[in-house]
Design a protein around this motif. Structure first.
Motif, mmCIF file in Angstrom:
data_model
loop_
_atom_site.group_PDB
_atom_site.id
_atom_site.type_symbol
_atom_site.label_atom_id
_atom_site.label_comp_id
_atom_site.label_asym_id
_atom_site.label_seq_id
_atom_site.Cartn_x
_atom_site.Cartn_y
_atom_site.Cartn_z
ATOM 1 N N LEU A 158 27.557 42.659 42.875
ATOM 2 C CA LEU A 158 27.525 43.852 42.645
ATOM 3 C C LEU A 158 28.611 43.952 44.064
ATOM 4 O O LEU A 158 29.334 44.910 44.122
ATOM 5 C CB LEU A 158 26.591 44.467 43.658
ATOM 6 N N ASN A 159 28.625 42.557 44.602
ATOM 7 C CA ASN A 159 29.560 42.353 45.935
ATOM 8 C C ASN A 159 30.915 41.949 46.264
ATOM 9 O O ASN A 159 31.595 41.531 46.791
ATOM 10 C CB ASN A 159 29.059 42.169 47.547
ATOM 11 N N ALA A 160 31.597 41.439 44.726
ATOM 12 C CA ALA A 160 32.381 40.426 44.317
ATOM 13 C C ALA A 160 33.384 41.505 44.644
ATOM 14 O O ALA A 160 33.452 42.931 44.412
ATOM 15 C CB ALA A 160 32.100 39.613 43.001
ATOM 16 N N ALA A 161 34.195 40.607 45.046
ATOM 17 C CA ALA A 161 35.671 41.102 45.619
ATOM 18 C C ALA A 161 36.635 42.130 44.833
ATOM 19 O O ALA A 161 37.370 42.806 44.230
ATOM 20 C CB ALA A 161 36.761 40.964 46.893
ATOM 21 N N HIS A 162 37.051 40.806 43.809
ATOM 22 C CA HIS A 162 37.545 41.120 42.648
ATOM 23 C C HIS A 162 37.293 41.020 41.612
ATOM 24 O O HIS A 162 37.931 40.270 40.347
ATOM 25 C CB HIS A 162 38.613 39.523 42.484
ATOM 26 N N ALA A 163 35.946 41.270 41.092
ATOM 27 C CA ALA A 163 34.909 41.174 39.674
ATOM 28 C C ALA A 163 35.805 41.862 38.187
ATOM 29 O O ALA A 163 35.546 41.124 37.525
ATOM 30 C CB ALA A 163 33.887 41.900 40.291
ATOM 31 N N HIS A 164 36.792 42.506 38.519
ATOM 32 C CA HIS A 164 37.679 42.828 37.563
ATOM 33 C C HIS A 164 39.192 43.019 38.127
ATOM 34 O O HIS A 164 39.708 43.390 37.029
ATOM 35 C CB HIS A 164 37.117 44.435 37.420
ATOM 36 N N SER A 165 39.656 41.748 38.370
ATOM 37 C CA SER A 165 41.066 42.092 38.812
ATOM 38 C C SER A 165 41.435 41.564 37.317
ATOM 39 O O SER A 165 41.041 40.265 37.195
ATOM 40 C CB SER A 165 41.199 41.191 40.825
ATOM 41 N N ILE A 166 42.647 41.795 37.585
ATOM 42 C CA ILE A 166 43.466 41.053 36.625
ATOM 43 C C ILE A 166 44.359 39.344 36.853
ATOM 44 O O ILE A 166 45.327 39.003 36.451
ATOM 45 C CB ILE A 166 44.436 41.984 34.878
ATOM 46 N N ASP A 167 44.427 39.866 38.124
ATOM 47 C CA ASP A 167 45.782 39.347 38.188
ATOM 48 C C ASP A 167 44.978 37.267 38.823
ATOM 49 O O ASP A 167 43.752 37.429 39.315
ATOM 50 C CB ASP A 167 46.078 38.846 40.514
ATOM 51 N N PRO A 168 45.352 35.956 38.039
ATOM 52 C CA PRO A 168 45.032 35.489 37.847
ATOM 53 C C PRO A 168 44.137 34.913 39.654
ATOM 54 O O PRO A 168 44.211 33.367 39.664
ATOM 55 C CB PRO A 168 46.046 34.644 37.128
ATOM 56 N N PHE A 169 45.546 34.929 40.485
ATOM 57 C CA PHE A 169 44.875 34.016 41.939
ATOM 58 C C PHE A 169 43.763 34.567 42.301
ATOM 59 O O PHE A 169 42.661 34.116 42.394
ATOM 60 C CB PHE A 169 45.753 34.484 42.428
ATOM 61 N N HIS A 173 40.072 32.506 43.166
ATOM 62 C CA HIS A 173 39.030 32.896 44.229
ATOM 63 C C HIS A 173 37.672 32.726 43.468
ATOM 64 O O HIS A 173 37.078 32.074 44.297
ATOM 65 C CB HIS A 173 40.611 33.798 44.803
ATOM 66 N N ASP A 174 37.399 34.245 42.594
ATOM 67 C CA ASP A 174 36.697 34.244 43.321
ATOM 68 C C ASP A 174 35.530 33.035 42.004
ATOM 69 O O ASP A 174 34.096 32.956 42.244
ATOM 70 C CB ASP A 174 36.688 35.345 42.030
ATOM 71 N N ALA A 175 36.001 33.090 41.353
ATOM 72 C CA ALA A 175 36.033 31.519 40.612
ATOM 73 C C ALA A 175 35.657 30.228 41.451
ATOM 74 O O ALA A 175 34.206 29.741 41.403
ATOM 75 C CB ALA A 175 36.967 30.634 39.202
ATOM 76 N N ALA A 176 36.119 29.840 42.322
ATOM 77 C CA ALA A 176 35.636 29.305 43.359
ATOM 78 C C ALA A 176 34.855 29.026 44.485
ATOM 79 O O ALA A 176 33.729 28.575 44.757
ATOM 80 C CB ALA A 176 37.018 28.708 44.610
ATOM 81 N N LEU A 177 34.168 30.761 44.483
ATOM 82 C CA LEU A 177 33.465 31.220 45.338
ATOM 83 C C LEU A 177 32.127 30.838 44.890
ATOM 84 O O LEU A 177 31.270 30.139 45.132
ATOM 85 C CB LEU A 177 33.424 32.604 45.646
ATOM 86 N N LEU A 178 32.212 31.454 43.286
ATOM 87 C CA LEU A 178 31.065 31.499 42.167
ATOM 88 C C LEU A 178 30.370 29.813 41.998
ATOM 89 O O LEU A 178 29.759 30.011 42.422
ATOM 90 C CB LEU A 178 30.914 32.085 40.984
ATOM 91 N N HIS A 245 30.172 37.009 36.304
ATOM 92 C CA HIS A 245 29.456 36.029 36.663
ATOM 93 C C HIS A 245 28.813 36.515 35.148
ATOM 94 O O HIS A 245 26.840 35.506 35.380
ATOM 95 C CB HIS A 245 28.607 37.315 37.663
ATOM 96 N N ALA A 246 28.976 37.753 35.206
ATOM 97 C CA ALA A 246 28.442 38.080 33.853
ATOM 98 C C ALA A 246 28.772 36.990 32.264
ATOM 99 O O ALA A 246 27.506 36.306 32.096
ATOM 100 C CB ALA A 246 28.904 39.710 32.932
ATOM 101 N N ALA A 247 29.762 36.280 33.087
ATOM 102 C CA ALA A 247 30.203 35.811 31.615
ATOM 103 C C ALA A 247 29.126 34.208 31.808
ATOM 104 O O ALA A 247 28.942 33.578 31.296
ATOM 105 C CB ALA A 247 31.703 35.305 31.333
ATOM 106 N N VAL A 248 29.012 33.613 33.150
ATOM 107 C CA VAL A 248 28.295 32.185 33.468
ATOM 108 C C VAL A 248 27.054 32.498 33.421
ATOM 109 O O VAL A 248 26.136 31.182 32.891
ATOM 110 C CB VAL A 248 28.680 31.598 35.053
ATOM 111 N N CYS A 249 26.570 33.630 33.381
ATOM 112 C CA CYS A 249 25.383 33.552 33.433
ATOM 113 C C CYS A 249 24.508 33.678 31.899
ATOM 114 O O CYS A 249 23.774 32.936 31.143
ATOM 115 C CB CYS A 249 24.782 35.486 33.364
ATOM 116 N N ALA A 250 25.211 34.408 30.470
ATOM 117 C CA ALA A 250 25.077 33.896 29.633
ATOM 118 C C ALA A 250 25.428 32.188 29.461
ATOM 119 O O ALA A 250 24.622 31.109 28.288
ATOM 120 C CB ALA A 250 26.179 34.644 28.677
ATOM 121 N N GLY A 251 25.942 31.415 30.278
ATOM 122 C CA GLY A 251 26.014 30.058 30.096
ATOM 123 C C GLY A 251 24.871 29.454 30.254
ATOM 124 O O GLY A 251 24.092 28.406 29.644
ATOM 125 N N LEU A 252 24.438 29.987 32.008
ATOM 126 C CA LEU A 252 23.158 29.774 32.114
ATOM 127 C C LEU A 252 22.148 29.729 31.185
ATOM 128 O O LEU A 252 21.114 28.802 30.917
ATOM 129 C CB LEU A 252 22.964 29.765 33.492
#
Length: 405
Positions: A158-169, A173-178, A245-252
């Motif tokens: 809900l508070n992810a800064a770039h949840a739907h950004s298409i920018d690879p950086f 960055h979101d992946a590292a935080l996650l 976040h949603a994708a890795v929830c499926a993995g978990l």
């Protein structure tokens, strides 16, 4: 000698269909027809009939091949992330075993898996505390680590800064935080810029006996393993445009099953059972006579033994946190090898680490999940960047619909 055109009865018989189906093929342009010699009947192109038969047979073969591919079979999609060979697995062409032995951290491995190049998404500092809802969740001691993490990730999204950004950086960055947040959630602690293996070992208060380096090695070896069940589930979710976040929830969720990450808990229970036995070899023979499984032994992709387990068990033997307990685990491995020729797999190695340090089965699963999170994020990023939807077809084998009158 085959004629160029067939009668309706011959064409239908060769196709194995009714005359009505034959006429439907003609109406759709799949079979050419012409007037027959008597002017009252029609003839049907033998070449088109044979071509349709070949297409049907090829379709059946493809469908069967696809079905078998979903169970340790043929590859079903392309990836540049990881490769499995009988002697070990590779991350973008680099040996995962060599990385683990060389002292690589999970963060360094993640940068390789995510194809970051010189960009370091882990360079950002972590300063924000957990949101109130997650802080409350962390105090629920009765909630197991995996369930706690699955519950918390949608709240973090809900508070992810770039949840739907298409920018690879932004995505990396979101992946590292996650990745850091996931490791902290699994250990019920605060996210930290410290190496993940230090954070996890410190949360279990066992670092004085070398657990930190064992965790580091295990995290790297667990980081990815090609298109396993949880990675495939993650890719399917990511292919729909779902957030990281949603994708890795499926993995978990997929990892929790007893035939995947949950196998580490089964292996842990098996080790505890055998350590309590006064005559473990007799109990082992009894299990084998009954046809019971030996959790943590054997792997379909490594018939000569799981090299990930070999590396971890060697590292554990060098550390020797509880010599007597570790010796009992080593005797169990030797007994299984002698009785049925099976060798330990990654699940057994993770369970052995938890057992040797007198930690619970949840610790083995937490290490597995934290490491594999790096791989899930890699698969999510690769799938999102491909822009394709994963949507296989099913082969219906149920009751046929009733023919409408």
């Amino acid at each position: 000698m085959r004629t160029d055109y067939l009668s309706a009865q011959d064409a239908a018989a060769r196709l194995g269909v009714s005359l009505a189906t034959l006429y439907a093929y003609v109406s759709r342009g799949r079979i050419d027809s012409r007037p027959g010699p008597d002017g009252r009947t029609r003839e049907y192109s033998a070449g088109d009939v044979e071509q349709l038969i070949e297409r049907k047979q090829a379709g059946r073969g493809a469908a069967q091949g696809a079905a078998h591919s979903l169970a340790w079979g043929l590859p079903v999609l392309e990836t540049r992330i990881s490769l499995i060979r009988p002697h070990g697995h590779y991350y973008r062409g680099e040996s995962a075993i060599a990385l683990a032995k060389s002292g690589a951290t999970l963060e360094e491995t993640a940068r390789l898996l995510w194809d970051c190049g010189s960009h370091d998404p882990f360079a950002a500092e972590l300063s924000h505390p957990w949101p109130a809802a997650i802080a409350l969740l962390l105090h629920q001691a009765e909630v197991p680590p995996l369930e706690r993490t699955v519950a918390a990730l949608p709240l973090l999204a809900l508070n992810a800064a770039h949840a739907h950004s298409i920018d690879p950086f932004h995505r990396r960055h979101d992946a590292a935080l996650l990745l850091r947040e996931t490791a902290a959630l699994l250990c019920a602690t605060q996210p930290s810029a410290q190496p993940i293996h230090h954070v996890m070992a410190a949360s279990w208060r066992k670092d004085e006996m070398g657990l930190s380096q064992l965790v580091r090695c295990a995290l790297v070896l667990c980081a990815d393993h090609e298109l396993n069940a949880s990675s495939f589930a993650t890719r399917v979710a990511a292919s729909t445009g779902a957030s990281l976040h949603a994708a890795v929830c499926a993995g978990l969720a997929t990892l929790s099953g007893p035939h995947h990450g949950g196998a580490a808990a089964r292996a842990h229970a098996f080790i505890q059972e055998m350590l309590r036995e006064r005559k473990p070899v007799d109990r082992l023979r009894e299990r084998l006579r009954r046809g019971e499984a030996l959790p943590g032994f054997g792997h379909p992709l490594y018939p000569e033994g799981d090299p990930r387990a070999a590396v971890l068990l060697e590292a554990l033997q060098a550390t020797r946190p509880r010599p007597a307990k570790l010796s009992a685990i080593e005797r169990l491995i030797e007994a299984v090898q002698a009785q049925c020729g099976r060798r330990p797999n990654l699940d057994f190695a993770l369970a052995s680490i938890a057992s040797a340090y007198e930690l619970g089965a949840d610790v083995a699963l937490a290490i597995f999940a934290a490491g594999r999170m790096a791989g899930w994020l890699a698969h999510s990023l690769e799938q999102q960047e491909s822009g394709s939807l994963i949507r296989p077809r099913a082969s219906y084998v149920g009751r046929a619909p009733q023919r409408e009158e």
